[in-house]
Design a protein around this motif. Structure first.
Motif, PDB file in Angstrom:
ATOM      1  N   UNK A   1      -1.877   7.145   0.070  1.00  0.00           N
ATOM      2  CA  UNK A   1      -3.474   6.991   0.157  1.00  0.00           C
ATOM      3  C   UNK A   1      -3.628   6.165   1.422  1.00  0.00           C
TER       4      UNK A   1
ATOM      5  N   UNK B   1      -5.993   4.570   4.243  1.00  0.00           N
ATOM      6  CA  UNK B   1      -7.100   3.897   4.157  1.00  0.00           C
ATOM      7  C   UNK B   1      -8.383   4.591   4.535  1.00  0.00           C
ATOM      8  N   UNK B   2      -8.199   5.553   5.577  1.00  0.00           N
ATOM      9  CA  UNK B   2      -9.361   6.395   5.930  1.00  0.00           C
ATOM     10  C   UNK B   2      -9.766   7.198   4.812  1.00  0.00           C
TER      11      UNK B   2
ATOM     12  N   UNK C   1     -12.986   9.008   0.072  1.00  0.00           N
ATOM     13  CA  UNK C   1     -12.994   9.060  -1.149  1.00  0.00           C
ATOM     14  C   UNK C   1     -14.263   8.259  -1.753  1.00  0.00           C
ATOM     15  N   UNK C   2     -14.122   6.894  -1.346  1.00  0.00           N
ATOM     16  CA  UNK C   2     -15.176   6.245  -2.121  1.00  0.00           C
ATOM     17  C   UNK C   2     -16.529   6.661  -1.785  1.00  0.00           C
TER      18      UNK C   2
ATOM     19  N   UNK D   1      -8.231   0.179   9.254  1.00  0.00           N
ATOM     20  CA  UNK D   1      -8.255   1.305  10.373  1.00  0.00           C
ATOM     21  C   UNK D   1      -8.492   1.022  11.754  1.00  0.00           C
TER      22      UNK D   1
ATOM     23  N   UNK E   1     -10.157  -2.380   3.857  1.00  0.00           N
ATOM     24  CA  UNK E   1      -9.623  -0.868   4.269  1.00  0.00           C
ATOM     25  C   UNK E   1     -10.061  -0.612   5.742  1.00  0.00           C
TER      26      UNK E   1
ATOM     27  N   UNK F   1     -17.604  12.832 -14.301  1.00  0.00           N
ATOM     28  CA  UNK F   1     -17.760  12.516 -12.824  1.00  0.00           C
ATOM     29  C   UNK F   1     -16.308  12.408 -12.256  1.00  0.00           C
TER      30      UNK F   1
ATOM     31  N   UNK G   1       0.981  -1.300  -0.108  1.00  0.00           N
ATOM     32  CA  UNK G   1       0.089  -0.069   0.060  1.00  0.00           C
ATOM     33  C   UNK G   1       0.960   1.292   0.157  1.00  0.00           C
TER      34      UNK G   1
ATOM     35  N   UNK H   1     -16.745   2.820  -7.317  1.00  0.00           N
ATOM     36  CA  UNK H   1     -17.667   3.354  -6.428  1.00  0.00           C
ATOM     37  C   UNK H   1     -18.893   3.929  -7.225  1.00  0.00           C
TER      38      UNK H   1
ATOM     39  N   UNK I   1     -21.910  11.368  -4.666  1.00  0.00           N
ATOM     40  CA  UNK I   1     -21.788  12.390  -5.942  1.00  0.00           C
ATOM     41  C   UNK I   1     -22.383  12.092  -7.227  1.00  0.00           C
ATOM     42  N   UNK I   2     -22.100  10.548  -7.481  1.00  0.00           N
ATOM     43  CA  UNK I   2     -22.847  10.081  -8.602  1.00  0.00           C
ATOM     44  C   UNK I   2     -24.048   9.606  -8.607  1.00  0.00           C
ATOM     45  N   UNK I   3     -24.682   9.506  -7.232  1.00  0.00           N
ATOM     46  CA  UNK I   3     -26.260   8.869  -7.299  1.00  0.00           C
ATOM     47  C   UNK I   3     -27.044  10.135  -6.672  1.00  0.00           C
TER      48      UNK I   3
ATOM     49  N   UNK J   1     -21.266  20.433 -11.254  1.00  0.00           N
ATOM     50  CA  UNK J   1     -22.267  20.818 -12.618  1.00  0.00           C
ATOM     51  C   UNK J   1     -23.756  20.688 -12.114  1.00  0.00           C
TER      52      UNK J   1
ATOM     53  N   UNK K   1     -17.800   9.655  -3.733  1.00  0.00           N
ATOM     54  CA  UNK K   1     -17.862   9.156  -5.423  1.00  0.00           C
ATOM     55  C   UNK K   1     -19.181   8.603  -5.287  1.00  0.00           C
ATOM     56  N   UNK K   2     -19.457   7.607  -4.437  1.00  0.00           N
ATOM     57  CA  UNK K   2     -20.688   6.939  -4.344  1.00  0.00           C
ATOM     58  C   UNK K   2     -21.992   8.008  -4.297  1.00  0.00           C
TER      59      UNK K   2
ATOM     60  N   UNK L   1      -8.874   6.974   1.600  1.00  0.00           N
ATOM     61  CA  UNK L   1      -9.480   6.209   0.333  1.00  0.00           C
ATOM     62  C   UNK L   1     -10.964   5.703   0.641  1.00  0.00           C
ATOM     63  N   UNK L   2     -11.366   5.355   1.849  1.00  0.00           N
ATOM     64  CA  UNK L   2     -12.704   5.306   2.145  1.00  0.00           C
ATOM     65  C   UNK L   2     -13.536   6.346   2.148  1.00  0.00           C
TER      66      UNK L   2
END
Lengths: 224, 99
Positions: A5, A7-8, A13-14, B95, B91, B38, A1, B22, A20-22, A117, A17-18, A10-11
């Protein structure tokens, strides 16, 4: 690793993204406040018109006259009702437009600040799922008015708007669900308290919007 | 003690591939252009990552047309969902292990 990045992060970020995309997450608390203020002003104007009309009819000041907007001796009672009806529709239309435009502008400003946007897929989904119940509800209410069921206007607005918000909560910040529940409760109570429609309407569209808006601003937008 | 890092999926080391997964895990079907917007990446860059994910069996490609323009959309596979969830779990365990 790699150490860049952890782990916290990264999580996080995930998760970002979830979301923002939905979901459309730029809805501003100020939009709620401005819509609520517009609703209160609209309800106040409507209340003025209605009490003016009642005073004229019962106080013998005469009838509304077409064109002049004043009271006179020559009009007919039927004309007064028709003018009141038209005035209230105009007030409702202006209130709706003012609330829509002002809340749109606050949200546009926030999405600009966040660099997101306003025209992506999440907005389209949110818009469609909010507009559909509201348009259907609007048609039902218009027909109810044409049939003379004026008591249904306020609870109808509250209930269909509440359903629209609960539906919308899947596509934007989830707290809007509770605003929807609030509108539904007021609308349902108002089904049995017909004469108080305007007050229930003002409580739902005015007060609840403002409370919700301030809460959302406090939670997401306040600069510490 | 087991090394916590060994459960991490190497494929998701790339931030772009992680971003794609994601997005696909919470959306049924997403077009190439929406992904590009995105994630804020270039065509070529995103395309190579998508090929990589597809070759690993984590995503499915659907080629369609809107009028004459090609419209490529993607969805996540069962295997992709499982791999990504395992990655998230790994992950989270890291933590917990750090505390």
């Amino acid at each position: 690793m790699d150490s860049q990045h952890p782990p916290l992060e990264t999580l996080q970020d995930i998760k970002r993204m979830m979301e923002r995309s939905s979901r459309f997450i730029s809805l501003s608390g100020w939009s709620g406040v401005s819509a609520g203020v517009c609703a209160l002003l609209g309800a106040w104007a409507a209340q003025n018109r209605i009490s003016g009309y009642l005073q004229a009819i019962h106080g013998g000041r005469g009838y509304y006259e077409y064109g002049t907007g004043r009271f006179g001796r020559t009009g007919q009672l039927g004309d007064s009702v028709a003018i009141l009806y038209n005035d209230l529709l105009v007030i409702a239309g202006i209130t709706f437009l003012a609330a829509l435009i002002s809340s749109f502008l606050f949200t546009l400003a926030r999405s600009r600040r966040n660099g997101i946007s306003m025209w992506d897929r999440t907005v389209q989904r949110l818009a469609w799922n909010t507009i559909l119940p509201m348009v259907v509800g609007g048609l039902v209410i218009l027909r109810a008015m044409e049939w003379g069921y004026y008591e249904l206007v306020a609870p109808g607005c509250l209930i269909f708007y509440g359903l629209a918000l609960v539906n919308a909560s899947k596509y934007t910040l989830g707290e809007i669900r509770y605003l929807g529940y609030g509108q539904l409760v007021l609308g349902i109570i108002n089904l049995w308290t017909g004469g108080l429609g305007l007050y229930f309407w003002a409580a739902g569209f005015g007060i609840l919007h403002i409370v919700y808006g301030v809460f959302m601003w406090w939670k997401y937008e306040r600069q510490p | 003690m087991k090394n916590p890092i060994e459960n991490l999926n190497k494929i998701f080391d790339s931030r772009i591939r992680m971003g794609v997964m994601s997005i696909l895990i919470v959306n049924e079907e997403v077009s190439f252009n929406d992904l590009k917007q995105m994630l804020d990446v270039t065509d070529g860059n995103l395309a190579s990552h998508m090929v990589n994910l597809e070759e690993n069996g984590y995503i499915k490609v659907h080629k369609g047309f809107i009028g004459r323009k090609t419209n490529t959309t993607y969805s996540i596979t069962r295997a992709g969902e499982k791999a990504f969830k395992d990655h998230i779990e790994a992950l989270e365990n890291m933590i917990k292990g750090m505390k």
